[in-house]
Design an enzyme around this catalytic site. Structure first.
Site, PDB file in Angstrom:
ATOM      1  N   ARG A   1       6.271 -14.696   9.722  1.00 45.36           N
ATOM      2  CA  ARG A   1       5.592 -14.596  11.007  1.00 45.36           C
ATOM      3  C   ARG A   1       5.494 -15.954  11.691  1.00 45.36           C
ATOM      4  O   ARG A   1       5.709 -16.084  12.901  1.00 45.36           O
ATOM      5  CB  ARG A   1       4.210 -13.977  10.803  1.00 45.36           C
ATOM      6  CG  ARG A   1       4.273 -12.580  10.190  1.00 45.36           C
ATOM      7  CD  ARG A   1       2.946 -12.127   9.591  1.00 45.36           C
ATOM      8  NE  ARG A   1       1.940 -11.943  10.631  1.00 45.36           N
ATOM      9  CZ  ARG A   1       0.665 -11.645  10.366  1.00 45.36           C
ATOM     10  NH1 ARG A   1       0.270 -11.526   9.094  1.00 45.36           N
ATOM     11  NH2 ARG A   1      -0.187 -11.474  11.345  1.00 45.36           N
TER      12      ARG A   1
ATOM     13  N   THR B   1       2.113  -5.248   6.668  1.00 42.33           N
ATOM     14  CA  THR B   1       3.534  -5.292   6.319  1.00 42.33           C
ATOM     15  C   THR B   1       3.814  -4.191   5.312  1.00 42.33           C
ATOM     16  O   THR B   1       3.072  -4.014   4.352  1.00 42.33           O
ATOM     17  CB  THR B   1       3.910  -6.658   5.716  1.00 42.33           C
ATOM     18  OG1 THR B   1       3.659  -7.682   6.682  1.00 42.33           O
ATOM     19  CG2 THR B   1       5.378  -6.696   5.323  1.00 42.33           C
TER      20      THR B   1
ATOM     21  N   LEU C   1       2.107  -8.322  -0.172  1.00 39.95           N
ATOM     22  CA  LEU C   1       2.417  -8.203   1.249  1.00 39.95           C
ATOM     23  C   LEU C   1       1.129  -8.182   2.051  1.00 39.95           C
ATOM     24  O   LEU C   1       0.097  -7.691   1.585  1.00 39.95           O
ATOM     25  CB  LEU C   1       3.198  -6.904   1.515  1.00 39.95           C
ATOM     26  CG  LEU C   1       4.565  -6.746   0.828  1.00 39.95           C
ATOM     27  CD1 LEU C   1       5.147  -5.374   1.159  1.00 39.95           C
ATOM     28  CD2 LEU C   1       5.522  -7.854   1.244  1.00 39.95           C
ATOM     29  N   ASP C   2       1.197  -8.698   3.273  1.00 37.83           N
ATOM     30  CA  ASP C   2       0.074  -8.564   4.190  1.00 37.83           C
ATOM     31  C   ASP C   2      -0.240  -7.084   4.380  1.00 37.83           C
ATOM     32  O   ASP C   2       0.640  -6.216   4.259  1.00 37.83           O
ATOM     33  CB  ASP C   2       0.407  -9.187   5.551  1.00 37.83           C
ATOM     34  CG  ASP C   2       0.627 -10.688   5.488  1.00 37.83           C
ATOM     35  OD1 ASP C   2       0.077 -11.323   4.565  1.00 37.83           O
ATOM     36  OD2 ASP C   2       1.342 -11.215   6.362  1.00 37.83           O
ATOM     37  N   THR C   3      -1.470  -6.800   4.728  1.00 47.18           N
ATOM     38  CA  THR C   3      -1.895  -5.403   4.890  1.00 47.18           C
ATOM     39  C   THR C   3      -0.991  -4.622   5.827  1.00 47.18           C
ATOM     40  O   THR C   3      -0.599  -3.481   5.541  1.00 47.18           O
ATOM     41  CB  THR C   3      -3.345  -5.358   5.408  1.00 47.18           C
ATOM     42  OG1 THR C   3      -4.206  -5.957   4.433  1.00 47.18           O
ATOM     43  CG2 THR C   3      -3.795  -3.920   5.651  1.00 47.18           C
TER      44      THR C   3
END
Length: 310
Positions: A248, A146, A142-144
């Protein structure tokens, strides 16, 4: 065929009972998800193939009732991954997989902006402290900013099997997001199929472009509501592909960027990060073949917005 898994202080092993006659060991193992690459590693990196307790080559002919054990090579931790001690919210763990509930603000793996303190650092520290013979194989990241569930495999064979699921029969990943504006569509359940590629002039940002990679996101509208007189929509999103920043980018393309996602046009007025949470993941367990599903509650910052408390 039956199979079992064992994790001891030495190595990860799989055990099978053969239920057919006159089959090559190589073909038998290929039929049970063990790739040619994995067998090469077993042969040259210190693993063993045992049939009824005796070491055999892949050319050995099996008969019904034979007991086959695959001893995998010892896992070698990545030199560049520093083990660290830190808090991990463990949603599930067994000898082959680990499911972590990641908070927003923590990286999944080290990067230039987040060189340590990541999920991978803490998992490496956990394995080291528990003397578990495993390295960190991140299956889903996951993105930081998220939050939500991250799947980690404890062995490269398990990683291979889960990655195959993601590429072929699917690996269920459902997210909850809050987006700007009312999502007004003909049906409240719809699909976005738009290719995604790197945005010209940027090493980080992605965009919908004709020469991009195929990407599919299923979207379900959950609720439309107002905050401070402004319209917002909460949506459930299911990924069928795993492109960088896929949700996104797709929601920006739709004209409804995620709340807090300033990289893709969202406002930071309500929340200091993109309002995106991995709420569930599901897959066939690579060893038991049973379908398993794991869920995660919305974090307080998103829950507050959805329930009009933000």
């Amino acid at each position: 065929m039956t199979s079992d898994t064992m994790m001891n202080t030495n190595r990860f092993t799989l055990a099978f009972t053969v239920e057919q006659d006159r089959v090559l060991l190589r073909e038998f193992l290929h039929g049970h998800g063990i790739s040619k690459r994995t067998l090469t590693a077993v042969k040259f990196d210190g693993g063993r193939l045992l049939v009824n307790g005796e070491e055999r080559t892949v050319r050995h002919i099996l008969t019904r009732g034979d007991a086959v054990i695959v001893e995998f090579p010892l896992e070698v931790p990545s030199v560049g991954l520093v083990p660290q001690t830190g808090n991990l919210a463990i949603a599930y763990e067994d000898d082959s997989i680990l499911i972590i509930d990641k908070p927003a603000g923590q990286g999944t793996i080290p990067s230039r902006d987040h060189p340590d303190g990541t999920v991978a650092n803490f998992v490496a520290g956990k394995f080291q402290n528990e003397q578990v013979p495993a390295t960190v194989h991140v299956v889903t990241r996951l993105d930081t900013d998220t939050s939500g569930l991250v799947c980690i495999a404890k062995n490269r064979h398990i990683h291979h099997l889960l990655s195959e699921q993601m590429q072929s029969i699917g690996f269920d990943r459902r997210y909850i997001a809050i987006v700007e504006g009312y999502v007004e569509v003909e049906k409240d359940i719809f699909t976005i199929e738009q290719p995604i590629g790197r945005k010209d002039g940027s090493i980080i940002e992605r965009t919908v472009r004709k020469d991009g990679q195929y990407a599919r996101t299923d979207v379900q509208v959950l609720d439309r509501f107002e905050l401070n007189g402004e319209p917002y929509t909460s949506v459930s999103l299911t990924l069928h592909t795993g492109r960088t920043h896929q949700i996104r980018v797709h929601m920006q393309w739709l004209g409804h960027p995620l709340v807090g996602d300033d990289l893709y046009g969202g406002s930071l007025r309500l929340i200091g990060r993109q309002a995106l949470h991995c709420a569930s993941i599901g897959f066939r367990h690579p060893l038991t073949n049973e379908h398993v599903t794991f869920t995660s509650r919305l974090p307080l910052d998103m829950e507050g917005l959805i329930h009009h408390k933000g």
